[in-house]
Design a protein around this motif. Structure first.
Motif, PDB file in Angstrom:
ATOM      1  N   ASP A 186       0.841  -1.192   0.000  1.00 32.88           N
ATOM      2  CA  ASP A 186       0.000   0.000   0.000  1.00 32.88           C
ATOM      3  C   ASP A 186       0.879   1.246   0.000  1.00 32.88           C
ATOM      4  OD1 ASP A 186       0.849   0.392   2.676  1.00 32.88           O
ATOM      5  OD2 ASP A 186      -1.047  -0.305   3.521  1.00 32.88           O
ATOM      6  N   ASP A 187       0.258   2.415   0.031  1.00 33.67           N
ATOM      7  CA  ASP A 187       1.011   3.679  -0.036  1.00 33.67           C
ATOM      8  C   ASP A 187       1.941   3.886   1.146  1.00 33.67           C
ATOM      9  OD1 ASP A 187      -0.126   4.311  -2.448  1.00 33.67           O
ATOM     10  OD2 ASP A 187      -1.609   5.695  -1.617  1.00 33.67           O
ATOM     11  N   GLU A 188       1.683   3.167   2.250  1.00 29.89           N
ATOM     12  CA  GLU A 188       2.541   3.275   3.431  1.00 29.89           C
ATOM     13  C   GLU A 188       3.634   2.213   3.440  1.00 29.89           C
ATOM     14  OE1 GLU A 188      -0.142   3.219   6.733  1.00 29.89           O
ATOM     15  OE2 GLU A 188      -1.166   5.036   6.062  1.00 29.89           O
ATOM     16  N   GLY A 189       3.721   1.423   2.364  1.00 29.95           N
ATOM     17  CA  GLY A 189       4.760   0.411   2.243  1.00 29.95           C
ATOM     18  C   GLY A 189       4.453  -0.900   2.940  1.00 29.95           C
ATOM     19  N   ARG A 190       3.244  -1.058   3.446  1.00 29.47           N
ATOM     20  CA  ARG A 190       2.875  -2.299   4.124  1.00 29.47           C
ATOM     21  C   ARG A 190       2.378  -3.336   3.123  1.00 29.47           C
ATOM     22  NH1 ARG A 190       0.087   0.964   8.805  1.00 29.47           N
ATOM     23  NH2 ARG A 190      -1.145   1.532   7.001  1.00 29.47           N
ATOM     24  N   VAL A 191       2.606  -4.596   3.449  1.00 30.06           N
ATOM     25  CA  VAL A 191       2.103  -5.697   2.628  1.00 30.06           C
ATOM     26  C   VAL A 191       0.584  -5.677   2.707  1.00 30.06           C
ATOM     27  CG1 VAL A 191       2.033  -8.189   2.325  1.00 30.06           C
ATOM     28  CG2 VAL A 191       4.181  -7.077   2.974  1.00 30.06           C
ATOM     29  N   ALA A 192      -0.065  -5.515   1.563  1.00 29.81           N
ATOM     30  CA  ALA A 192      -1.522  -5.402   1.522  1.00 29.81           C
ATOM     31  C   ALA A 192      -2.173  -6.507   0.702  1.00 29.81           C
ATOM     32  CB  ALA A 192      -1.914  -4.041   0.949  1.00 29.81           C
ATOM     33  N   ALA A 193      -1.393  -7.197  -0.120  1.00 31.47           N
ATOM     34  CA  ALA A 193      -1.939  -8.255  -0.971  1.00 31.47           C
ATOM     35  C   ALA A 193      -0.801  -9.180  -1.380  1.00 31.47           C
ATOM     36  CB  ALA A 193      -2.592  -7.665  -2.214  1.00 31.47           C
ATOM     37  N   THR A 194      -1.154 -10.415  -1.664  1.00 30.89           N
ATOM     38  CA  THR A 194      -0.137 -11.357  -2.105  1.00 30.89           C
ATOM     39  C   THR A 194      -0.749 -12.549  -2.805  1.00 30.89           C
ATOM     40  OG1 THR A 194       1.860 -12.539  -1.413  1.00 30.89           O
ATOM     41  CG2 THR A 194      -0.050 -12.730   0.012  1.00 30.89           C
TER      42      THR A 194
END
Length: 174
Positions: A67-75
């Protein structure tokens, strides 16, 4: 906001922890990703380790959306078929979008990115994935171009006396 997808990112401790958090959050929100809620990070960790080992052995590839904050959001894991007569298609496993990002089209974006990645792999003509019935996943995957090609009734037991069908979906890439 949109997700930034990366194929084959470096597996750092931060990525590993992000994948583990995502998997636990999706499971505990009712997602059909190999576990039944409630599940802890420690419940999921051995399966993540097996998935990462397949990456290291060259049997799978990893697609991650941040996501825009650099967190893993999908995989999703793109896993090669090892049967010599079936090497022209691969499996898509552990398809996940974080619950806080659902409903924004990121699932469609993830599947489109996975299809694009698969098209870039020499000799791959199709993607297969399995999903659990009872959650509307078949409709979602169908809306993304997949078609149902198989169903095993009651193959998945989510609780005593509670079963779901194992549904096989296919996306032809050629």
């Amino acid at each position: 906001m949109s997700l930034t997808f990366t194929l084959d990112p470096a597996v750092t401790p931060e990525l590993r922890d992000g994948l583990l958090d995502l998997w636990a959050d999706v499971t505990n929100a009712g997602g059909a990703v190999g576990f039944v809620a409630p599940a802890t990070r420690e419940d999921i960790r051995p399966e993540l380790v097996r998935s990462l080992a397949r990456l290291a052995q060259g049997h799978s590839r990893l697609l991650v959306g941040h996501d825009d904050e650099g967190r893993v959001a999908a995989t999703a894991f793109l896993t090669f078929n090892t049967h010599r007569l079936m090497g022209h298609w691969l499996w898509l496993y552990t398809v996940m979008v974080h619950p806080k990002h659902q409903g924004r089209g990121y699932g469609r974006d993830l599947l489109a990115a996975a299809a694009e990645a698969a098209r870039g792999i020499d000799g791959i003509d199709a993607i297969r994935l399995g999903c659990r019935s009872g959650l509307g996943l078949e409709r979602f995957y169908t809306s993304c171009g997949y078609r149902e090609v198989g169903r095993v009734p009651d193959a998945i037991r989510v609780a005593p006396d509670e079963y779901r069908d194992d549904v096989t979906m296919l996306l032809t890439l050629r």
